[in-house]
Design an enzyme around this catalytic site. Structure first.
Site, PDB file in Angstrom:
ATOM      1  N   GLY A  47      54.703  -7.175  21.907  1.00  0.00           N
ATOM      2  CA  GLY A  47      55.682  -8.128  22.402  1.00  0.00           C
ATOM      3  C   GLY A  47      57.008  -7.883  21.728  1.00  0.00           C
ATOM      4  N   SER A  48      57.803  -8.914  21.647  1.00  0.00           N
ATOM      5  CA  SER A  48      59.163  -8.731  21.145  1.00  0.00           C
ATOM      6  C   SER A  48      59.189  -8.581  19.623  1.00  0.00           C
ATOM      7  CB  SER A  48      60.021  -9.919  21.557  1.00  0.00           C
ATOM      8  OG  SER A  48      59.538 -11.078  20.924  1.00  0.00           O
ATOM      9  N   CYS A 107      58.100  -1.198  27.515  1.00  0.00           N
ATOM     10  CA  CYS A 107      58.557  -1.067  26.133  1.00  0.00           C
ATOM     11  C   CYS A 107      59.141   0.310  25.882  1.00  0.00           C
ATOM     12  CB  CYS A 107      57.400  -1.351  25.186  1.00  0.00           C
ATOM     13  SG  CYS A 107      55.939  -0.394  25.543  1.00  0.00           S
ATOM     14  N   GLU A 119      68.170  -4.307  24.074  1.00  0.00           N
ATOM     15  CA  GLU A 119      67.105  -3.911  25.003  1.00  0.00           C
ATOM     16  C   GLU A 119      67.252  -4.700  26.305  1.00  0.00           C
ATOM     17  OE1 GLU A 119      63.136  -5.300  24.149  1.00  0.00           O
ATOM     18  OE2 GLU A 119      62.253  -3.441  24.864  1.00  0.00           O
ATOM     19  N   THR A 161      59.075 -12.059  17.830  1.00  0.00           N
ATOM     20  CA  THR A 161      57.739 -12.648  17.688  1.00  0.00           C
ATOM     21  C   THR A 161      56.921 -11.850  16.675  1.00  0.00           C
ATOM     22  OG1 THR A 161      57.858 -13.404  19.973  1.00  0.00           O
ATOM     23  CG2 THR A 161      55.695 -13.425  18.946  1.00  0.00           C
ATOM     24  N   GLY A 162      57.086 -10.544  16.658  1.00  0.00           N
ATOM     25  CA  GLY A 162      56.387  -9.713  15.674  1.00  0.00           C
ATOM     26  C   GLY A 162      56.695 -10.163  14.257  1.00  0.00           C
TER      27      GLY A 162
HETATM   28  P1  NAD Z   1      57.115 -12.219  23.392  1.00  0.00           P
HETATM   29  O1  NAD Z   1      57.228 -11.745  21.994  1.00  0.00           O
HETATM   30  O2  NAD Z   1      58.036 -13.287  23.841  1.00  0.00           O
HETATM   31  O3  NAD Z   1      55.655 -12.749  23.687  1.00  0.00           O
HETATM   32  C1  NAD Z   1      54.508 -11.956  23.478  1.00  0.00           C
HETATM   33  C2  NAD Z   1      53.315 -12.857  23.182  1.00  0.00           C
HETATM   34  O4  NAD Z   1      53.469 -13.494  21.918  1.00  0.00           O
HETATM   35  C3  NAD Z   1      53.087 -13.965  24.193  1.00  0.00           C
HETATM   36  O5  NAD Z   1      51.709 -14.013  24.479  1.00  0.00           O
HETATM   37  C4  NAD Z   1      53.538 -15.209  23.439  1.00  0.00           C
HETATM   38  O6  NAD Z   1      52.910 -16.384  23.857  1.00  0.00           O
HETATM   39  C5  NAD Z   1      53.103 -14.871  22.029  1.00  0.00           C
HETATM   40  N1  NAD Z   1      53.802 -15.620  20.984  1.00  0.00           N
HETATM   41  C6  NAD Z   1      54.991 -16.218  21.028  1.00  0.00           C
HETATM   42  N2  NAD Z   1      55.311 -16.776  19.840  1.00  0.00           N
HETATM   43  C7  NAD Z   1      54.294 -16.502  19.011  1.00  0.00           C
HETATM   44  C8  NAD Z   1      54.037 -16.752  17.634  1.00  0.00           C
HETATM   45  N3  NAD Z   1      54.893 -17.416  16.880  1.00  0.00           N
HETATM   46  N4  NAD Z   1      52.880 -16.286  17.105  1.00  0.00           N
HETATM   47  C9  NAD Z   1      52.010 -15.596  17.858  1.00  0.00           C
HETATM   48  N5  NAD Z   1      52.194 -15.330  19.160  1.00  0.00           N
HETATM   49  C10 NAD Z   1      53.317 -15.766  19.737  1.00  0.00           C
HETATM   50  O7  NAD Z   1      57.290 -10.882  24.249  1.00  0.00           O
HETATM   51  P2  NAD Z   1      57.408 -10.730  25.831  1.00  0.00           P
HETATM   52  O8  NAD Z   1      58.753 -11.265  26.246  1.00  0.00           O
HETATM   53  O9  NAD Z   1      56.188 -11.250  26.501  1.00  0.00           O
HETATM   54  O10 NAD Z   1      57.383  -9.151  26.004  1.00  0.00           O
HETATM   55  C11 NAD Z   1      58.527  -8.361  26.095  1.00  0.00           C
HETATM   56  C12 NAD Z   1      58.760  -7.600  24.809  1.00  0.00           C
HETATM   57  O11 NAD Z   1      57.591  -6.878  24.461  1.00  0.00           O
HETATM   58  C13 NAD Z   1      59.849  -6.572  24.892  1.00  0.00           C
HETATM   59  O12 NAD Z   1      60.653  -6.623  23.736  1.00  0.00           O
HETATM   60  C14 NAD Z   1      59.113  -5.250  24.907  1.00  0.00           C
HETATM   61  O13 NAD Z   1      59.845  -4.148  24.429  1.00  0.00           O
HETATM   62  C15 NAD Z   1      57.931  -5.556  24.092  1.00  0.00           C
HETATM   63  N6  NAD Z   1      56.832  -4.660  24.416  1.00  0.00           N
HETATM   64  C16 NAD Z   1      56.472  -3.721  23.505  1.00  0.00           C
HETATM   65  C17 NAD Z   1      55.464  -2.825  23.810  1.00  0.00           C
HETATM   66  C18 NAD Z   1      55.067  -1.761  22.834  1.00  0.00           C
HETATM   67  O14 NAD Z   1      54.042  -1.136  23.002  1.00  0.00           O
HETATM   68  N7  NAD Z   1      55.827  -1.533  21.801  1.00  0.00           N
HETATM   69  C19 NAD Z   1      54.812  -2.899  25.036  1.00  0.00           C
HETATM   70  C20 NAD Z   1      55.198  -3.875  25.939  1.00  0.00           C
HETATM   71  C21 NAD Z   1      56.216  -4.763  25.614  1.00  0.00           C
END
Ligand code: NAD
Length: 469
Positions: free
Chosen positions: A221-222, A277, A375, A225-226
């Site tokens: 994910g983003s 991503c 991004e 959030t990471g």
């Molecule tokens: P996001 O970070 O908003 O959400 C991802 C997940 O995290 C969701 O399920 C969300 O509910 C959960 N989440 C939110 N807050 C949290 C917390 N505090 N603790 C634990 N979990 C929580 O990301 P998104 O908008 O769904 O995805 C898009 C992003 O993901 C882009 O930045 C993209 O580059 C990245 N991405 C990376 C890869 C990779 O392999 N590197 C692959 C796909 C997407």
């Protein structure tokens, strides 16, 4: 009647609150997803803990056999899964999209099942015999995004299962139906309680990331959030694999043939309508061939139909959600206002039902423009002119993310030499974003840490243990 009606009915929520999921192409309701609570998450973790020891005790061969059967089950339901995915996520059935994603689920399950992981003899000198093995972690939490919801879930759960773990999955709140349906199909071949989907909001993700009975979080994910997950994992010293955001650069060297590379450049950038991503998000082109590359790329882009994903002729779809649409539209508007040249697109229809943003190419743009530096995660590609390779490499490396990158040239030796200078987890030559279940994939810098896929990906889902003596 939709082909996936029976599948959707099989994941219908019981009692309790639900979330209505809308088709991003039309706004129509697709279905209801349960809005699970943190208490339901706790129950899923407890069930996973109970199911895990027997699964671990089966050993690699039996677990791999179950994963192969799960891959067959995915293939049996492939068309229903692809159609549901297309409606919920927006991506077309055709092109490198919904059917491709479901196919990848089966491929990754099979590779996770088939990759050997023998015990490693570290030292055997007559006095000391030291051997390295990977033991199950226990219960793994899998938290995923909305862009490739099925494929990324498999990337997380397949190696976890192969290594003898149970998994609790928290899908994105934008695309829970796809993940619920996929896991329902996979679960036909797995013991009860081993893999559970808990479909809820961010608070459920946050609880999972801090849960005392979760040994590892697989997160995609983003970057923001990471970072939150790193913080919430600290108290229990959880293992983490973090696949975060990227802003991948592509560098086209002066000897590249613009016409020959245009199609691959296009798909490198616009796969899944740019919501990928490791998509090409900044294209650096040498000044000698800049105009020719812009022209050839525009010609390819113009020919790619965008529309409702269930229409077989389309290969590009809408943005998945309004927030992403607003980000992309805002970045392109700012680029236009700064004096950048819009080669194609940039003019979304005003009164449309879905989140369609047209395929957009932006030339003569400054490297510091937000469309380059941030991004965009959508169908808008900035093309930046450079004069020397040193300048292009410096610009490619200037950001604090480094997921993928690419170098384009018929001279493979020259391209590899440039690739070695780029700070990114993967650098592709003459293509971009081609992931492979046998080849490790992960980010550099703030794009994350830990590797997925291949034998490295299996090791990441185990606890290394040395037996010495
Ligand atoms: P996001 O970070 O908003 O959400 C991802 C997940 O995290 C969701 O399920 C969300 O509910 C959960 N989440 C939110 N807050 C949290 C917390 N505090 N603790 C634990 N979990 C929580 O990301 P998104 O908008 O769904 O995805 C898009 C992003 O993901 C882009 O930045 C993209 O580059 C990245 N991405 C990376 C890869 C990779 O392999 N590197 C692959 C796909 C997407």
């Amino acid at each position: 009647m939709e082909t996936y009606d029976a599948l959707l009915a099989s994941i219908a929520p019981g009692r309790g609150p639900t979330r209505t999921i809308h088709d991003p192409a039309t706004g129509a309701a697709v279905g209801e997803a349960p809005e699970h609570t943190v208490e339901q998450l706790d129950a899923a973790v407890a069930a996973a803990r109970a199911a895990q020891p027997a699964w671990a005790a089966l050993g690699h061969d039996a677990r791999s056999a179950a994963l192969l059967k799960a891959a067959d089950a995915v293939e049996r339901s492939a068309e229903e899964l692809a159609r549901l995915l297309s409606r919920e996520q927006g991506k077309p059935l055709n092109g490198p999209n919904a059917r491709f994603e479901v196919g990848a689920c089966a491929a990754w399950l099979r590779t996770a099942a088939g990759t050997p992981l023998p015990a490693e003899t570290l030292l055997d000198d007559g006095e000391t015999r030291a051997e390295l093995q990977y033991r199950p972690i226990g219960v793994v939490g899998a938290i995923g995004p909305w862009n490739w919801p099925m494929m990324i879930t498999v990337w997380q759960i397949a190696p976890a299962l192969r290594m003898g773990n149970a998994v609790v999955v928290k899908p994105s709140e934008y695309t829970p139906l796809s993940v619920l349906a996929l896991v329902k199909v996979i679960n036909e071949e797995l013991p009860e309680g081993l893999v559970t989907v808990v479909s809820g909001g961010r608070e459920v993700g946050a609880r999972l990331a801090g849960h005392p009975d979760i040994g590892k979080i697989m997160f995609t994910g983003s970057t923001a959030t990471g970072k939150a997950i790193i913080r919430s994992s600290a108290d229990t010293v959880k293992r983490l694999t973090l696949e975060l955001g990227g802003n991948d650069a592509g560098i086209v060297l002066p000897d590249a043939d613009p016409k020959a590379i245009a199609q691959d450049l296009f798909w490198g950038a616009f796969i899944n309508t740019g919501q990928t991503c490791a998509a090409l998000k900044r294209l650096y082109v040498h000044e000698d061939i800049y105009d020719a590359v812009c022209e050839e790329l525009t010609a390819v882009a113009k020919a790619m139909p965008m529309g409702n994903g269930l229409d077989e002729s389309n290969v590009l779809g809408p943005l998945q959600n309004k927030a992403q649409y607003t980000i992309v539209a805002g970045l392109v508007e700012d680029a236009r206002a700064s004096g950048a040249r819009i080669l194609l697109g940039g003019d979304p229809a005003a009164d449309q039902p879905g989140y369609f943003y047209p395929t957009t190419l932006v030339a003569d743009i400054d490297n510091n423009n937000p469309l380059v530096a941030e991004e965009q995660f959508g169908p808008a590609l900035p093309i930046i002119k450079y004069s020397t390779v040193d300048e292009a490499v410096a610009k490619a490396n200037a950001l604090d993310v480094g997921l993928g990158a690419s170098v384009w040239s018929p001279d493979l030796q020259a391209a590899r030499a440039v690739a070695a200078r780029i700070q990114a987890g993967t650098v592709w030559i003459n293509r971009h974003g081609a992931v492979d279940p046998r080849i490790p994939f992960g980010g550099a810098k703030q794009s994350g840490y830990g590797l997925e896929f291949g034998v490295e990906g299996l090791k990441a889902l185990g606890v290394p243990q040395v037996i010495n003596g």
